[in-house]
Design an enzyme around this catalytic site. Structure first.
Site, PDB file in Angstrom:
ATOM      1  CD1 TRP A  29     -10.907  28.561 -17.222  1.00 17.96           C
ATOM      2  CD2 TRP A  29     -10.813  26.479 -16.441  1.00 17.96           C
ATOM      3  NE1 TRP A  29     -10.384  27.765 -18.210  1.00 17.96           N
ATOM      4  CE2 TRP A  29     -10.319  26.468 -17.751  1.00 17.96           C
ATOM      5  CE3 TRP A  29     -10.866  25.257 -15.758  1.00 17.96           C
ATOM      6  CZ2 TRP A  29      -9.862  25.320 -18.384  1.00 17.96           C
ATOM      7  CZ3 TRP A  29     -10.422  24.105 -16.383  1.00 17.96           C
ATOM      8  CH2 TRP A  29      -9.927  24.145 -17.681  1.00 17.96           C
ATOM      9  CB  SER A  96     -12.505  27.903  -8.742  1.00 18.70           C
ATOM     10  OG  SER A  96     -11.509  27.123  -9.365  1.00 18.70           O
ATOM     11  CG  MET A  97      -9.913  32.031 -12.756  1.00 17.06           C
ATOM     12  SD  MET A  97     -10.221  31.880 -14.529  1.00 17.06           S
ATOM     13  CE  MET A  97      -9.284  33.315 -15.093  1.00 17.06           C
ATOM     14  CG  ASP A 225     -10.558  21.398  -4.495  1.00 19.34           C
ATOM     15  OD1 ASP A 225     -10.303  20.928  -5.612  1.00 19.34           O
ATOM     16  OD2 ASP A 225     -10.981  22.550  -4.317  1.00 19.34           O
ATOM     17  CG  HIS A 254     -12.834  22.690  -7.389  1.00 16.35           C
ATOM     18  ND1 HIS A 254     -11.935  23.466  -6.684  1.00 16.35           N
ATOM     19  CD2 HIS A 254     -13.181  23.420  -8.489  1.00 16.35           C
ATOM     20  CE1 HIS A 254     -11.732  24.597  -7.329  1.00 16.35           C
ATOM     21  NE2 HIS A 254     -12.477  24.602  -8.424  1.00 16.35           N
TER      22      HIS A 254
END
Length: 274
Positions: A29, A96-97, A225, A254
């Site tokens: 995302w 991530s997502m 991160d 990240h």
């Protein structure tokens, strides 16, 4: 096949490069499949069929009003695997997502056609701070994110991506052009999808999904991160997943596909090959 059709008739844009054992790449995302391009190029060149798709609501995919919960997103992933992977078992990679989609797919679909899993800067197992998840992120942070996006989404993303790519904090600086590209891509998503997906990754507890990781799993996470802090995510997932290997990138933020793309590609390729 540029598009895959989901169970509720949403069309997802898919990029398929190369041939060989499949590797399915799930973006984070609020980006799209293009965020995987550098890594995908190396994987395809090394003899793997790389499959990357735009999540519903993002990039070139349809923007339906509903379906941004992880059960639906995992079902979307199942459609991509069924229609693009040719029935051959391969690797499933979530950034991530996207790590949540890996976890929910493994539990909801029994790990069908998955021989290995990779979580990169992933939200798994649980991002929200609660009484039994003390390292999580307070709800107030997610509330402020939603308010910022509703007030001025472009301005919000300008600041967000500085943290995302560790501007000023990393020894692997990201160009202003990458920041502008990321903001531009993010603005292609619908506001509904952007807000609803943020709510999903912030509030979904994947701890019950972790026993479904019955394949070798590589976890890669940056120690610095600021978007998905490592203690509540990468380190917690590594402790809970039986066949997990954790690689920590010191000083890394990240967005590893941009800041550490060579190292990330090398570590992923070594894991997938063996």
């Amino acid at each position: 096949m540029p598009y895959v059709t989901t169970k509720d008739d949403a069309k997802l844009y898919v990029k398929t490069w190369g041939s060989g054992r499949p590797v399915v790449l799930i973006h984070g995302w609020p980006l799209n499949a293009d965020s995987w391009d550098d890594v995908a190029l190396g994987l395809a060149g090394a003899g793997f069929k790389t499959i990357a798709y735009d999540r519903r609501g993002f990039g070139r995919s349809d923007q339906p009003w509903q379906g941004y919960d992880y059960d639906t997103l995992a079902d979307d992933l199942a459609c991509v695997i069924d229609q693009c992977a040719g029935g051959e078992a391969g690797s499933l990679v979530g950034f991530s997502m996207g790590g949540g989609e890996v976890a929910r797919y493994l539990s909801r679909h029994g790990g069908k056609s998955v021989s290995k899993a990779i979580l990169v800067s992933s939200v798994v197992p649980y991002m929200l701070k609660t009484s039994d998840n003390s390292n999580g992120t307070p709800q107030s942070v997610f509330d402020e994110m939603a308010q910022g996006m509703k007030a001025d989404r472009a301005k919000f993303f300008a600041a967000f991506f500085k943290d995302f790519f560790g501007v000023g904090l990393t020894s692997h600086p990201t160009s202003n052009e990458v920041l502008e590209w990321a903001r531009s891509v993010s603005m292609q998503a619908s506001l509904k999808a952007t807000l609803a997906s943020a709510k999903s990754f912030a509030s979904t507890d994947f701890r019950a999904d972790l026993p479904a990781f019955k394949v070798p799993t590589l976890i890669i996470h940056g120690v610095d991160d600021k978007i998905v802090p490592i203690d509540a995510s990468g380190r917690a997932a590594a402790r809970a997943i039986t066949q997990a290997t954790l690689i920590e990138y010191d000083g890394a933020p990240h967005g590893l596909q941009a800041t550490h793309k060579d190292q990330l590609s090398k570590d992923m390729l070594e894991f997938i090959r063996h």
